[in-house]
Design a protein around this motif. Structure first.
Motif, PDB file in Angstrom:
ATOM      1  N   GLY A   1       0.718  -1.457   0.037  1.00 24.34           N
ATOM      2  CA  GLY A   1      -0.126   0.028  -0.055  1.00 24.34           C
ATOM      3  C   GLY A   1       0.877   1.236   0.140  1.00 24.34           C
ATOM      4  N   ALA A   2       2.100   1.100   0.470  1.00 22.89           N
ATOM      5  CA  ALA A   2       2.891   2.368   0.720  1.00 22.89           C
ATOM      6  C   ALA A   2       3.468   2.785  -0.560  1.00 22.89           C
ATOM      7  CB  ALA A   2       3.829   2.168   1.870  1.00 22.89           C
ATOM      8  N   HIS A   3       3.353   1.742  -1.665  1.00 25.03           N
ATOM      9  CA  HIS A   3       4.103   2.124  -3.161  1.00 25.03           C
ATOM     10  C   HIS A   3       3.661   3.440  -3.656  1.00 25.03           C
ATOM     11  CE1 HIS A   3       5.679   1.231  -6.858  1.00 25.03           C
ATOM     12  NE2 HIS A   3       4.574   1.667  -7.604  1.00 25.03           N
ATOM     13  N   ALA A   4       2.225   3.910  -3.239  1.00 25.80           N
ATOM     14  CA  ALA A   4       1.589   4.862  -3.998  1.00 25.80           C
ATOM     15  C   ALA A   4       2.377   6.245  -3.483  1.00 25.80           C
ATOM     16  CB  ALA A   4      -0.074   4.855  -3.772  1.00 25.80           C
ATOM     17  N   PRO A   5       2.470   6.335  -2.108  1.00 30.26           N
ATOM     18  CA  PRO A   5       2.772   7.653  -1.675  1.00 30.26           C
ATOM     19  C   PRO A   5       4.430   7.540  -2.173  1.00 30.26           C
ATOM     20  CG  PRO A   5       2.413   6.184   0.198  1.00 30.26           C
ATOM     21  CD  PRO A   5       1.823   5.801  -1.105  1.00 30.26           C
ATOM     22  N   ALA A   6       5.088   6.468  -2.104  1.00 33.25           N
ATOM     23  CA  ALA A   6       6.652   6.579  -2.431  1.00 33.25           C
ATOM     24  C   ALA A   6       6.775   6.872  -4.020  1.00 33.25           C
ATOM     25  CB  ALA A   6       7.163   5.062  -2.464  1.00 33.25           C
ATOM     26  N   LEU A   7       6.118   6.308  -4.886  1.00 31.09           N
ATOM     27  CA  LEU A   7       5.685   6.860  -6.355  1.00 31.09           C
ATOM     28  C   LEU A   7       5.865   8.310  -6.321  1.00 31.09           C
ATOM     29  CD1 LEU A   7       6.049   6.114  -9.249  1.00 31.09           C
ATOM     30  CD2 LEU A   7       3.556   5.706  -9.164  1.00 31.09           C
ATOM     31  N   THR A   8       4.455   9.031  -5.732  1.00 25.65           N
ATOM     32  CA  THR A   8       4.471  10.328  -5.673  1.00 25.65           C
ATOM     33  C   THR A   8       5.734  11.052  -5.278  1.00 25.65           C
ATOM     34  OG1 THR A   8       2.326  10.064  -5.251  1.00 25.65           O
ATOM     35  CG2 THR A   8       3.294  12.294  -4.723  1.00 25.65           C
ATOM     36  N   LEU A   9       6.421  10.570  -4.191  1.00 24.52           N
ATOM     37  CA  LEU A   9       7.764  11.341  -3.828  1.00 24.52           C
ATOM     38  C   LEU A   9       8.583  11.162  -4.701  1.00 24.52           C
ATOM     39  CD1 LEU A   9       9.226  12.936  -1.618  1.00 24.52           C
ATOM     40  CD2 LEU A   9       9.799  10.486  -0.509  1.00 24.52           C
ATOM     41  N   ALA A  10       9.005   9.864  -5.191  1.00 27.36           N
ATOM     42  CA  ALA A  10      10.120   9.853  -6.142  1.00 27.36           C
ATOM     43  C   ALA A  10       9.867  10.694  -7.391  1.00 27.36           C
ATOM     44  CB  ALA A  10      10.540   8.417  -6.464  1.00 27.36           C
ATOM     45  N   THR A  11       8.682  10.699  -7.991  1.00 27.99           N
ATOM     46  CA  THR A  11       8.256  11.115  -9.349  1.00 27.99           C
ATOM     47  C   THR A  11       8.506  12.547  -9.098  1.00 27.99           C
ATOM     48  OG1 THR A  11       6.677   9.340  -9.827  1.00 27.99           O
ATOM     49  CG2 THR A  11       6.433  11.613 -10.951  1.00 27.99           C
ATOM     50  N   TYR A  12       7.959  13.446  -8.165  1.00 23.87           N
ATOM     51  CA  TYR A  12       7.993  14.739  -7.918  1.00 23.87           C
ATOM     52  C   TYR A  12       9.516  15.344  -7.584  1.00 23.87           C
ATOM     53  CZ  TYR A  12       3.195  15.129  -8.997  1.00 23.87           C
ATOM     54  OH  TYR A  12       1.635  15.156  -9.943  1.00 23.87           O
ATOM     55  N   LEU A  13      10.156  14.427  -6.991  1.00 18.39           N
ATOM     56  CA  LEU A  13      11.506  14.945  -6.704  1.00 18.39           C
ATOM     57  C   LEU A  13      12.242  15.004  -7.938  1.00 18.39           C
ATOM     58  CD1 LEU A  13      12.536  12.708  -3.469  1.00 18.39           C
ATOM     59  CD2 LEU A  13      12.428  15.340  -3.607  1.00 18.39           C
ATOM     60  N   ARG A  14      12.004  14.110  -9.038  1.00 20.61           N
ATOM     61  CA  ARG A  14      12.609  14.272 -10.301  1.00 20.61           C
ATOM     62  C   ARG A  14      12.051  15.264 -10.937  1.00 20.61           C
ATOM     63  NH1 ARG A  14      11.838   8.480 -10.289  1.00 20.61           N
ATOM     64  NH2 ARG A  14       9.834   8.683 -11.599  1.00 20.61           N
ATOM     65  N   PHE A  15      10.887  15.738 -10.952  1.00 25.64           N
ATOM     66  CA  PHE A  15      10.325  16.846 -11.490  1.00 25.64           C
ATOM     67  C   PHE A  15      11.143  18.138 -10.882  1.00 25.64           C
ATOM     68  CE2 PHE A  15       5.709  15.554 -12.462  1.00 25.64           C
ATOM     69  CZ  PHE A  15       6.030  14.331 -13.258  1.00 25.64           C
ATOM     70  N   LEU A  16      11.410  18.131  -9.710  1.00 30.63           N
ATOM     71  CA  LEU A  16      12.598  19.050  -9.326  1.00 30.63           C
ATOM     72  C   LEU A  16      13.835  19.078  -9.637  1.00 30.63           C
ATOM     73  CD1 LEU A  16      10.737  19.601  -5.645  1.00 30.63           C
ATOM     74  CD2 LEU A  16      10.278  21.068  -7.625  1.00 30.63           C
ATOM     75  N   GLY A  17      14.150  18.336 -10.303  1.00 33.05           N
ATOM     76  CA  GLY A  17      15.750  18.321 -10.686  1.00 33.05           C
ATOM     77  C   GLY A  17      16.557  17.259  -9.998  1.00 33.05           C
ATOM     78  N   LYS A  18      15.765  16.378  -9.187  1.00 30.84           N
ATOM     79  CA  LYS A  18      16.866  15.623  -8.177  1.00 30.84           C
ATOM     80  C   LYS A  18      16.898  14.163  -8.786  1.00 30.84           C
ATOM     81  CE  LYS A  18      18.017  16.637  -4.571  1.00 30.84           C
ATOM     82  NZ  LYS A  18      19.269  17.608  -4.396  1.00 30.84           N
ATOM     83  N   GLN A  19      17.791  13.626  -8.737  1.00 26.06           N
ATOM     84  CA  GLN A  19      18.437  12.321  -9.313  1.00 26.06           C
ATOM     85  C   GLN A  19      17.564  11.288  -8.069  1.00 26.06           C
ATOM     86  OE1 GLN A  19      22.306  11.659 -10.180  1.00 26.06           O
ATOM     87  NE2 GLN A  19      22.169   9.376 -10.447  1.00 26.06           N
ATOM     88  N   ALA A  20      16.435  10.973  -8.354  1.00 25.74           N
ATOM     89  CA  ALA A  20      15.589  10.230  -7.454  1.00 25.74           C
ATOM     90  C   ALA A  20      15.113   8.864  -7.978  1.00 25.74           C
ATOM     91  CB  ALA A  20      14.429  10.980  -6.797  1.00 25.74           C
ATOM     92  N   GLN A  21      15.144   7.627  -7.260  1.00 24.60           N
ATOM     93  CA  GLN A  21      14.737   6.513  -7.979  1.00 24.60           C
ATOM     94  C   GLN A  21      13.909   5.900  -7.020  1.00 24.60           C
ATOM     95  OE1 GLN A  21      18.012   4.176  -9.330  1.00 24.60           O
ATOM     96  NE2 GLN A  21      16.884   2.412  -9.853  1.00 24.60           N
ATOM     97  N   LEU A  22      12.691   5.271  -7.474  1.00 30.33           N
ATOM     98  CA  LEU A  22      11.985   4.535  -6.874  1.00 30.33           C
ATOM     99  C   LEU A  22      12.742   3.151  -6.858  1.00 30.33           C
ATOM    100  CD1 LEU A  22       9.287   3.955  -5.313  1.00 30.33           C
ATOM    101  CD2 LEU A  22       8.181   3.639  -7.535  1.00 30.33           C
ATOM    102  N   LEU A  23      12.853   2.337  -5.478  1.00 28.87           N
ATOM    103  CA  LEU A  23      13.248   1.169  -5.439  1.00 28.87           C
ATOM    104  C   LEU A  23      11.922   0.095  -5.595  1.00 28.87           C
ATOM    105  CD1 LEU A  23      15.677   1.827  -2.576  1.00 28.87           C
ATOM    106  CD2 LEU A  23      16.321   1.464  -5.135  1.00 28.87           C
ATOM    107  N   VAL A  24      11.956  -0.736  -6.446  1.00 32.01           N
ATOM    108  CA  VAL A  24      11.190  -1.960  -6.464  1.00 32.01           C
ATOM    109  C   VAL A  24      11.874  -3.226  -6.665  1.00 32.01           C
ATOM    110  CG1 VAL A  24       9.113  -2.671  -7.977  1.00 32.01           C
ATOM    111  CG2 VAL A  24       9.643  -0.092  -7.758  1.00 32.01           C
ATOM    112  N   PRO A  25      11.444  -4.038  -5.588  1.00 38.96           N
ATOM    113  CA  PRO A  25      12.023  -5.398  -5.776  1.00 38.96           C
ATOM    114  C   PRO A  25      11.701  -6.048  -6.842  1.00 38.96           C
ATOM    115  CG  PRO A  25      10.944  -4.884  -3.535  1.00 38.96           C
ATOM    116  CD  PRO A  25      10.739  -3.967  -4.432  1.00 38.96           C
TER     117      PRO A  25
END
Length: 204
Positions: A55-79
């Motif tokens: 269930g926490a995948h959705a907020p994690a995806l939001t955080l990683a996606t919008y950090l990239r929008f802000l120019g950060k090198q962000a990656q969502l970790l998915v096993p």
């Protein structure tokens, strides 16, 4: 005459009221000092890794996606097929790993934070309590309420907390943020990413 309320209406009212309570309690509990530390750590990180499963995948995806929008090198970790630990093998002090999990906590998320801490990377946690198993490995912990009288967890407060983090990030360097967002908007328009022009919302 008594007002007739359907089961669907009652359920909607109860759930929405509980989410309002979750938001209110989260606002009361949030530490501005910890929030500012989280923003500072994310801002100065060279690479950011975000992990949130089930269930926490959705907020994690939001955080990683919008950090990239802000120019950060962000990656969502998915096993997947073992790549997770390969990705985390070369963690540095300048990296930041953020874990998001609520009861029942996912074991992999806890393991990722533990591994990151051992590699001396900065670690942050968004969870329900300072006593959460994620908190043991984190330099900063932001808590959000997730109580819901249902078989599911509520991530409304966690997502709102993430929205606050992202907004705070965006105003750290407003000139840079505007430049990056304009560049992205131009690219999205060129590639037809969205079907409507956000600048013409509501127009016929």
């Amino acid at each position: 005459e008594p007002v007739s309320v359907s089961l669907d209406e009652a359920s909607a009212d109860v759930v929405l009221q509980e989410d309002i309570q979750n938001l209110s309690q989260t606002l009361r509990n949030v530490s501005i000092e910890v929030f500012e530390q989280a923003v500072a750590d994310i801002e100065k990180a060279e690479r950011i890794f975000v992990v949130g499963l089930r269930g926490a995948h959705a907020p994690a995806l939001t955080l990683a996606t919008y950090l990239r929008f802000l120019g950060k090198q962000a990656q969502l970790l998915v096993p997947g097929h073992g790549e997770l630990w390969d990705i985390l093998q070369g963690l540095e002090k300048t990296d930041h790993v953020i874990g998001i999990s609520f009861p029942r906590y996912t074991g992999v998320t806890v393991e990722v934070l533990e591994h990151a801490r051992k590699q001396r990377a900065r670690v942050g946690a968004i969870t329900d309590s300072p006593l959460s198993p994620l908190a043991r490995h984190a330099h900063w912990v932001l808590t959000a309420e997730s109580q819901l009288d249902s078989f599911i967890e509520s991530f409304t407060a966690a997502t709102s907390l993430i929205n606050a983090l992202l907004t705070a990030m965006s105003i750290q360097k407003p000139g840079k943020t505007l430049r990056i967002l304009r560049e992205r908007e131009a690219l999205w328009e060129e590639k037809g990413v969205y079907t409507s022009n956000p600048g013409k919302r509501g127009r016929k």
